[in-house]
Design a protein around this motif. Structure first.
Motif, PDB file in Angstrom:
ATOM      1  N   ASP A  63       0.623  -1.104   0.154  1.00 31.91           N
ATOM      2  CA  ASP A  63       0.005   0.006   0.105  1.00 31.91           C
ATOM      3  C   ASP A  63       0.937   1.319   0.221  1.00 31.91           C
ATOM      4  O   ASP A  63       0.394   2.208  -0.490  1.00 31.91           O
ATOM      5  N   ASP A  64       1.983   1.242   0.486  1.00 31.81           N
ATOM      6  CA  ASP A  64       2.713   2.631   0.733  1.00 31.81           C
ATOM      7  C   ASP A  64       4.245   2.286   0.169  1.00 31.81           C
ATOM      8  O   ASP A  64       4.418   1.219  -0.063  1.00 31.81           O
ATOM      9  N   ASP A  65       4.797   3.374   0.278  1.00 28.79           N
ATOM     10  CA  ASP A  65       6.298   3.485  -0.172  1.00 28.79           C
ATOM     11  C   ASP A  65       7.255   3.405   0.770  1.00 28.79           C
ATOM     12  O   ASP A  65       8.396   3.920   0.465  1.00 28.79           O
ATOM     13  N   SER A  66       6.874   3.215   2.026  1.00 36.78           N
ATOM     14  CA  SER A  66       7.875   3.471   3.303  1.00 36.78           C
ATOM     15  C   SER A  66       9.022   2.531   2.996  1.00 36.78           C
ATOM     16  O   SER A  66       8.929   1.542   2.405  1.00 36.78           O
ATOM     17  N   PRO A  67      10.285   2.836   3.365  1.00 40.84           N
ATOM     18  CA  PRO A  67      11.502   2.047   3.426  1.00 40.84           C
ATOM     19  C   PRO A  67      11.067   0.780   3.961  1.00 40.84           C
ATOM     20  O   PRO A  67      10.215   0.681   4.967  1.00 40.84           O
ATOM     21  N   ILE A  68      11.708  -0.423   3.451  1.00 39.52           N
ATOM     22  CA  ILE A  68      11.505  -1.785   3.917  1.00 39.52           C
ATOM     23  C   ILE A  68      11.977  -1.825   5.411  1.00 39.52           C
ATOM     24  O   ILE A  68      11.215  -2.251   6.282  1.00 39.52           O
ATOM     25  N   THR A  69      12.931  -1.351   5.686  1.00 37.74           N
ATOM     26  CA  THR A  69      13.567  -1.219   6.989  1.00 37.74           C
ATOM     27  C   THR A  69      12.575  -0.592   7.986  1.00 37.74           C
ATOM     28  O   THR A  69      12.246  -0.992   9.212  1.00 37.74           O
ATOM     29  N   ASP A  70      12.072   0.656   7.566  1.00 34.73           N
ATOM     30  CA  ASP A  70      11.179   1.266   8.542  1.00 34.73           C
ATOM     31  C   ASP A  70       9.715   0.183   8.778  1.00 34.73           C
ATOM     32  O   ASP A  70       9.270   0.139   9.825  1.00 34.73           O
TER      33      ASP A  70
END
Length: 279
Positions: free
Chosen positions: A226-233
Motif C-alpha cells: 500500500d505505501d512506499d515506506s522504506p522496507i527497514t521502517d
C-alpha cells in the motif's frame, strides 16, 4: 563452564550451558535451586545424584529438583552443551501432581523428548516461529507425560474459555507492533501461561507466538503493497526488532523477499507466476 541467559520470565527461564571439563578435572558438588530440565545437545557427562550414577549423552535430559545435590563427571570425553529450562512454582504445579518424577535425576534419550529438545534448540537459534517460553512449557509438560505414563487430561471446552482465546488473539493482533510474550498474553486472558498456551493453541490452531509473527507478517504485507515506506521502517513499525530476521521470516512465508513482494504487488506479475510455478 559458561552460562548464557537466553530468556528470563516469571514462569520459565532458559539458559545455554557449555562445559569444557575433561577427565583431568576434579568434579565438585552442585545444588539444584529450582525445578529444571536440561536437554543435552552435545557431548557427554556422568551424573551422581541421590545415590545413583548415570551417563548422559546427546539427547539425554538432566532433571533438577530443588535442594538436590548433584555432581557431574567427565571421565570419557571433554565437554558438553545443554539447553536448560528453569521452571517457576506455578508452572510446576500446572503440569504435574506427582512430585517424585522430579527426583529421578535424569532421563535417557527418548524420542518424544529429543524431537522437542531439537525444536527448542532451533527456537534458541532463531530458526523457528515458536518461542522459547512456549517450547519450554511444551517440553516440560511432555517430560511429565512420558515419565509418569499419564497423559494430561484435556481442559474444559467452555464457551467462556474459547472466548478468552479469541479475544486475546484480537488483542495480540492489535498490539503485534510491540513486544508481546506468553506471560503478557496470558495475563490479558486472566489465566496461567501454561493453561493459556494449551487453550490458545487448541482454539486458534497455532501458538500465541506463531500468531504474533503471522500478525506482523500480515501487517507488513499490507504496508509493502500500500505505501512506499522504506522496507527497514516497515520491519520495525510492525514489530520486528531486526531487519535480517524480518527479511528471512517474510521470505520463508511468502516465497519472495519483501522487495520482490512489493514489486509483484505493483504489477510485476512475472514474480508471482514464478512463485506459482515453483508450487
Amino acid at each position: 563452564m559458561t552460562a548464557t541467559t537466553l530468556l528470563e520470565r516469571k514462569s520459565i527461564s532458559v539458559s545455554d550451558f557449555r562445559c569444557s571439563a575433561g577427565p583431568g578435572d576434579k568434579p565438585f558438588a552442585e545444588l539444584h535451586r529450582c525445578h529444571s530440565i536440561s536437554y543435552v545437545r552435545k557431548g557427554s557427562f556422568g551424573l551422581h545424584c541421590r545415590g545413583k550414577f548415570s551417563e548422559l549423552v546427546a539427547g539425554s535430559v538432566l532433571i533438577g529438583h530443588p535442594g538436590d545435590e548433584y555432581t557431574c563427571t567427565h571421565d570419557h570425553v571433554c565437554g558438553d552443551e545443554c539447553l536448560s529450562f528453569f521452571l517457576g512454582p506455578e508452572l510446576v504445579d500446572a503440569i504435574s501432581e506427582a512430585r517424585d518424577i522430579w527426583q529421578i535425576g535424569s532421563a535417557p534419550p527418548l524420542p518424544e523428548l529429543m524431537v522437542l529438545g531439537e525444536l527448542a534448540q532451533a527456537a534458541a537459534d532463531g530458526n523457528s516461529d515458536i518461542s522459547l517460553d512456549e517450547i519450554g512449557q511444551v517440553f516440560a509438560s511432555r517430560f511429565v507425560e512420558v515419565v509418569s505414563g499419564k497423559p494430561r487430561k484435556a481442559g474444559p471446552d467452555a464457551a467462556r474459555d474459547r472466548r478468552r482465546a479469541v479475544e486475546t488473539a484480537l488483542w495480540i493482533d492489535a498490539n503485534s507492533h510491540r513486544e508481546v510474550d506468553l506471560e503478557d498474553a496470558a495475563a490479558q486472558a486472566g489465566i496461567s501461561p501454561f493453561h493459556f498456551l494449551r487453550l490458545f493453541s487448541n482454539v486458534v490452531g497455532v501458538t500465541p507466538h506463531q500468531y504474533l509473527l503471522r500478525s506482523r507478517l500480515r501487517h507488513a504485507a499490507r504496508r509493502l503493497a500500500d505505501d512506499d515506506s522504506p522496507i527497514t521502517d516497515i520491519a520495525y513499525d510492525v514489530g520486528f526488532g531486526d531487519l535480517s530476521n524480518f527479511v528471512r521470516t517474510f521470505h520463508r512465508a511468502a516465497g519472495a523477499s519483501p522487495l520482490r513482494f512489493r514489486q509483484a504487488s505493483r504489477g510485476k506479475r512475472k514474480i508471482l507466476q514464478e512463485r506459482l510455478a515453483l508450487n
